[in-house]
Design a protein around this motif. Structure first.
Motif, short mmCIF file in Angstrom:
data_model
loop_
_atom_site.label_atom_id
_atom_site.label_comp_id
_atom_site.label_asym_id
_atom_site.label_seq_id
_atom_site.Cartn_x
_atom_site.Cartn_y
_atom_site.Cartn_z
N LYS A 89 0.82 -1.21 0.00
CA LYS A 89 0.00 0.00 0.00
C LYS A 89 0.85 1.26 0.00
O LYS A 89 0.49 2.26 -0.59
CB LYS A 89 -0.94 0.00 1.21
N ALA A 90 1.99 1.19 0.67
CA ALA A 90 2.86 2.36 0.77
C ALA A 90 3.40 2.77 -0.60
O ALA A 90 3.73 3.92 -0.83
CB ALA A 90 4.02 2.08 1.72
N THR A 91 3.44 1.81 -1.52
CA THR A 91 3.95 2.11 -2.86
C THR A 91 2.81 2.18 -3.88
O THR A 91 3.02 1.96 -5.06
CB THR A 91 4.97 1.05 -3.29
N GLU A 92 1.62 2.43 -3.40
CA GLU A 92 0.43 2.58 -4.23
C GLU A 92 0.07 1.34 -5.03
O GLU A 92 -0.57 1.42 -6.07
CB GLU A 92 0.57 3.81 -5.14
N ALA A 93 0.50 0.21 -4.58
CA ALA A 93 0.10 -1.10 -5.11
C ALA A 93 0.15 -1.21 -6.63
O ALA A 93 -0.80 -1.64 -7.26
CB ALA A 93 -1.29 -1.48 -4.59
N SER A 94 1.25 -0.84 -7.20
CA SER A 94 1.41 -1.07 -8.63
C SER A 94 1.44 -2.58 -8.87
O SER A 94 1.62 -3.36 -7.94
CB SER A 94 2.70 -0.43 -9.14
N GLU A 95 1.25 -2.96 -10.11
CA GLU A 95 1.28 -4.39 -10.42
C GLU A 95 2.63 -4.99 -10.07
O GLU A 95 2.71 -6.14 -9.66
CB GLU A 95 0.95 -4.62 -11.89
N ILE A 96 3.68 -4.23 -10.21
CA ILE A 96 5.02 -4.71 -9.86
C ILE A 96 5.09 -4.97 -8.35
O ILE A 96 5.59 -6.02 -7.92
CB ILE A 96 6.11 -3.66 -10.27
N GLN A 97 4.58 -4.05 -7.54
CA GLN A 97 4.58 -4.23 -6.09
C GLN A 97 3.69 -5.40 -5.68
O GLN A 97 4.00 -6.14 -4.75
CB GLN A 97 4.16 -2.95 -5.38
N GLN A 98 2.58 -5.55 -6.40
CA GLN A 98 1.68 -6.68 -6.13
C GLN A 98 2.41 -8.00 -6.39
O GLN A 98 2.33 -8.94 -5.61
CB GLN A 98 0.44 -6.56 -7.03
N SER A 99 3.15 -8.06 -7.50
CA SER A 99 3.93 -9.26 -7.83
C SER A 99 4.99 -9.51 -6.77
O SER A 99 5.25 -10.66 -6.40
CB SER A 99 4.58 -9.11 -9.20
N LEU A 100 5.61 -8.46 -6.28
CA LEU A 100 6.61 -8.59 -5.23
C LEU A 100 5.98 -9.17 -3.96
O LEU A 100 6.56 -10.06 -3.31
CB LEU A 100 7.26 -7.23 -4.94
#
Length: 174
Positions: free
Chosen positions: A139-150
């Motif tokens: 959430k802190a990184t605005e949940a980009s697809e990349i962050q979601q994958s991480l």
């Protein structure tokens, strides 16, 4: 998504719902559907089938059934099998349950099952804390697809580490 939503969909077969009479296989399957059904990812998934139960019996994962009826001990062992089968091989499950199946009369499977249920509650609390941290990072990184994958890769990695821990404990007990 919140971790407590996942915790609420965690199935279990509490000892208090175990019947006072022995059950036929169809009744066992129905009981498991009632208590583990909320864990299904898709509606077409099956929780427990006659074939699964027969394979567990043939594999000697629990003591023989008498008169085609399953006792509460069978139900507790089937519950443990069901919860382990997603991560462990049948041979690893058999090895894990071996001390329970080979124990003497002084051993109480009911006491073991109570302790396991209490441990599950602690595990659920620990999971909520860890998952909240993981999701806060997304959430802190605005949940980009990349962050979601991480986040997905991280959750899978943690699952893998716990699986390896369980396998190591099994190997050390042989």
């Amino acid at each position: 998504m919140k971790p407590n939503e996942i915790v609420r969909t965690e199935g279990t077969l509490p000892k208090v719902v175990l019947p006072t009479i022995d059950l036929y296989m169809d009744q066992v399957i129905q009981l498991f559907e009632q208590h583990y059904g909320k864990m299904k990812r898709n509606e077409d998934e099956t929780i427990l089938t006659k074939t699964m139960i027969n394979n567990y019996a043939k594999g000697k994962l629990f003591h023989p059934v008498k008169n085609k009826k399953y006792t509460n001990e069978h139900l507790m062992l089937l519950s443990l099998i069901y919860e382990m089968k997603g991560l462990l091989s049948i041979n690893d499950i058999k090895e894990t349950l071996r001390p329970l199946n080979e124990s003497d009369e002084a051993f109480s499977l009911e006491d073991f099952y109570d302790a396991y249920q209490a441990q599950k509650e602690q595990n659920l609390q620990a999971f909520e804390t860890q998952a909240e941290t993981l999701l806060a990072n997304v959430k802190a990184t605005e949940a980009s697809e990349i962050q979601q994958s991480l986040a997905i890769a991280s959750a899978v990695h943690m699952s893998h580490l716990y699986q390896r821990l369980a396998e190591r404990l099994i190997d050390e007990s042989k």
